[in-house]
Scaffold this motif. Structure first.
Motif, PDB file in Angstrom:
ATOM      1  N   TYR A 148    -108.809  16.905-146.148  1.00 35.86           N
ATOM      2  CA  TYR A 148    -108.464  15.522-146.433  1.00 35.86           C
ATOM      3  C   TYR A 148    -107.792  15.431-147.806  1.00 35.86           C
ATOM      4  N   ARG A 149    -107.085  14.326-147.977  1.00 37.62           N
ATOM      5  CA  ARG A 149    -106.484  14.031-149.266  1.00 37.62           C
ATOM      6  C   ARG A 149    -106.803  12.578-149.597  1.00 37.62           C
ATOM      7  N   GLN A 150    -107.105  12.319-150.860  1.00 32.86           N
ATOM      8  CA  GLN A 150    -107.445  10.954-151.261  1.00 32.86           C
ATOM      9  C   GLN A 150    -106.701  10.628-152.542  1.00 32.86           C
ATOM     10  N   PHE A 151    -105.822   9.630-152.462  1.00 35.06           N
ATOM     11  CA  PHE A 151    -105.136   9.124-153.648  1.00 35.06           C
ATOM     12  C   PHE A 151    -105.999   8.041-154.286  1.00 35.06           C
ATOM     13  N   PRO A 152    -105.782   7.769-155.571  1.00 32.61           N
ATOM     14  CA  PRO A 152    -106.620   6.775-156.265  1.00 32.61           C
ATOM     15  C   PRO A 152    -106.687   5.447-155.529  1.00 32.61           C
ATOM     16  N   LYS A 153    -107.879   4.925-155.412  1.00 32.17           N
ATOM     17  CA  LYS A 153    -108.151   3.636-154.780  1.00 32.17           C
ATOM     18  C   LYS A 153    -107.730   3.581-153.304  1.00 32.17           C
ATOM     19  N   GLN A 154    -107.594   4.741-152.693  1.00 35.44           N
ATOM     20  CA  GLN A 154    -107.279   4.787-151.270  1.00 35.44           C
ATOM     21  C   GLN A 154    -108.350   5.578-150.532  1.00 35.44           C
ATOM     22  N   SER A 155    -108.276   5.530-149.226  1.00 37.86           N
ATOM     23  CA  SER A 155    -109.284   6.211-148.430  1.00 37.86           C
ATOM     24  C   SER A 155    -108.933   7.683-148.247  1.00 37.86           C
ATOM     25  N   LEU A 156    -109.884   8.415-147.732  1.00 39.95           N
ATOM     26  CA  LEU A 156    -109.617   9.799-147.364  1.00 39.95           C
ATOM     27  C   LEU A 156    -108.689   9.794-146.152  1.00 39.95           C
ATOM     28  N   MET A 157    -107.650  10.583-146.237  1.00 41.24           N
ATOM     29  CA  MET A 157    -106.720  10.695-145.120  1.00 41.24           C
ATOM     30  C   MET A 157    -106.744  12.130-144.622  1.00 41.24           C
ATOM     31  N   LEU A 158    -106.986  12.290-143.346  1.00 38.00           N
ATOM     32  CA  LEU A 158    -107.018  13.623-142.771  1.00 38.00           C
ATOM     33  C   LEU A 158    -105.630  14.234-142.803  1.00 38.00           C
ATOM     34  N   MET A 159    -105.560  15.446-143.339  1.00 38.87           N
ATOM     35  CA  MET A 159    -104.281  16.148-143.389  1.00 38.87           C
ATOM     36  C   MET A 159    -104.134  17.076-142.193  1.00 38.87           C
ATOM     37  N   ALA A 160    -105.194  17.841-141.937  1.00 38.88           N
ATOM     38  CA  ALA A 160    -105.105  18.846-140.878  1.00 38.88           C
ATOM     39  C   ALA A 160    -106.487  19.294-140.459  1.00 38.88           C
ATOM     40  N   THR A 161    -106.540  19.806-139.257  1.00 36.02           N
ATOM     41  CA  THR A 161    -107.755  20.405-138.713  1.00 36.02           C
ATOM     42  C   THR A 161    -107.526  21.902-138.637  1.00 36.02           C
ATOM     43  N   SER A 162    -108.409  22.640-139.251  1.00 36.43           N
ATOM     44  CA  SER A 162    -108.277  24.088-139.335  1.00 36.43           C
ATOM     45  C   SER A 162    -109.222  24.737-138.325  1.00 36.43           C
ATOM     46  N   ASN A 163    -108.702  25.590-137.484  1.00 32.26           N
ATOM     47  CA  ASN A 163    -109.500  26.253-136.459  1.00 32.26           C
ATOM     48  C   ASN A 163    -109.499  27.758-136.702  1.00 32.26           C
ATOM     49  N   GLU A 164    -110.682  28.327-136.706  1.00 29.15           N
ATOM     50  CA  GLU A 164    -110.810  29.758-136.973  1.00 29.15           C
ATOM     51  C   GLU A 164    -110.032  30.568-135.946  1.00 29.15           C
ATOM     52  N   GLY A 165    -109.176  31.425-136.455  1.00 30.78           N
ATOM     53  CA  GLY A 165    -108.432  32.324-135.598  1.00 30.78           C
ATOM     54  C   GLY A 165    -107.211  31.750-134.922  1.00 30.78           C
ATOM     55  N   SER A 166    -106.893  30.506-135.198  1.00 38.08           N
ATOM     56  CA  SER A 166    -105.695  29.909-134.603  1.00 38.08           C
ATOM     57  C   SER A 166    -104.990  29.014-135.609  1.00 38.08           C
TER      58      SER A 166
END
Lengths: 119, 111
Positions: free
Chosen positions: A36-54
């Motif tokens: 996730y990434r969170q800029f000041p005064k903003q919510s957490l935004m999902l960037m990516a889902t990481s899967n083991e081995g793929s």
């Protein structure tokens, strides 16, 4: 309980350089990790889902060539911010799923976050 | 429209007050609901899960209304240590296991 260790806690880098952030599950195996990434005064935004081995699955608008994710083992995922620019300055947080011990939260445990400042 | 919407606040309340936060979500297929607490410059931490039957944990009560797609959090006898940002979080609904966070409501409890 499940613990996720994230390093570094904060980093200051020069524009144009690359920064690697590590996320480790300390006492459980995590087949899936989330960045996730969170800029000041903003919510957490999902960037990516990481899967083991793929390959990671990136959210719309997130550049996969800029934010490189590697999930080579069941306990480690890394996010590399390549050619960082000041607009990449943000709070980056990882989350891992422990399907065994954290049932009340459906297995989500968060790292302590990395504050990236690009100058 | 944002997937999860909250009033950003800040809510400034005196110690001992009762305060309520509201949240709405747009995806009717969402499956799980949570309230997280986030302190300044820290990672979010789970406060409680939210169920349609309502659930209580000490001074905190959470409620889910699926028909209205509305989630609430009530804090009674607020303490100085309750000062934080409260995040409404939703899981599922086509997004699989992903969590979708609201922007958070900031609470400041004052003497």
């Amino acid at each position: 309980g499940a613990v996720v260790s994230q390093h570094p806690s904060w980093v200051i880098c020069k524009s144009g350089t690359s920064v690697k952030i590590e996320c480790r599950s300390l006492d459980f195996q995590a087949t899936t990790m989330f960045w996730y990434r969170q800029f000041p005064k903003q919510s957490l935004m999902l960037m990516a889902t990481s899967n083991e081995g793929s390959k990671a699955t990136y959210e719309q608008g997130v550049e996969k060539d800029k934010f490189l994710i590697n999930h080579a083992s069941l306990t480690l995922s890394t996010l590399t911010v390549t050619s960082a620019h000041p607009e990449d300055s943000s709070f980056y947080i990882c989350s891992a799923r422990d399907l065994v011990t954290s049932k009340s939260n459906y297995g989500y445990t968060f790292g302590s976050g990395t504050r990236l400042t690009v100058v | 429209r944002k997937e999860v919407e909250q009033d950003p606040g800040p809510f400034n309340v005196p110690e001992g007050a009762t305060v309520a936060f509201n949240c709405t979500y747009s995806n009717s297929a969402s499956q799980s609901f949570f309230w997280y607490r986030q302190d300044c410059r820290k990672e979010p931490k789970l406060l409680m899960s939210v169920y349609s039957s309502g659930n209580e944990d000490g001074r905190f009560t959470a409620q889910l209304n699926r028909a209205s797609q509305y989630i609430s959090l009530l804090i009674r006898d607020s303490k100085l240590s309750d000062s934080a940002t409260y995040l409404c979080v939703v899981r599922g609904g086509g997004g699989g296991n992903k969590l979708t966070f609201g922007t958070g409501t900031q609470l400041k409890v004052e003497l």
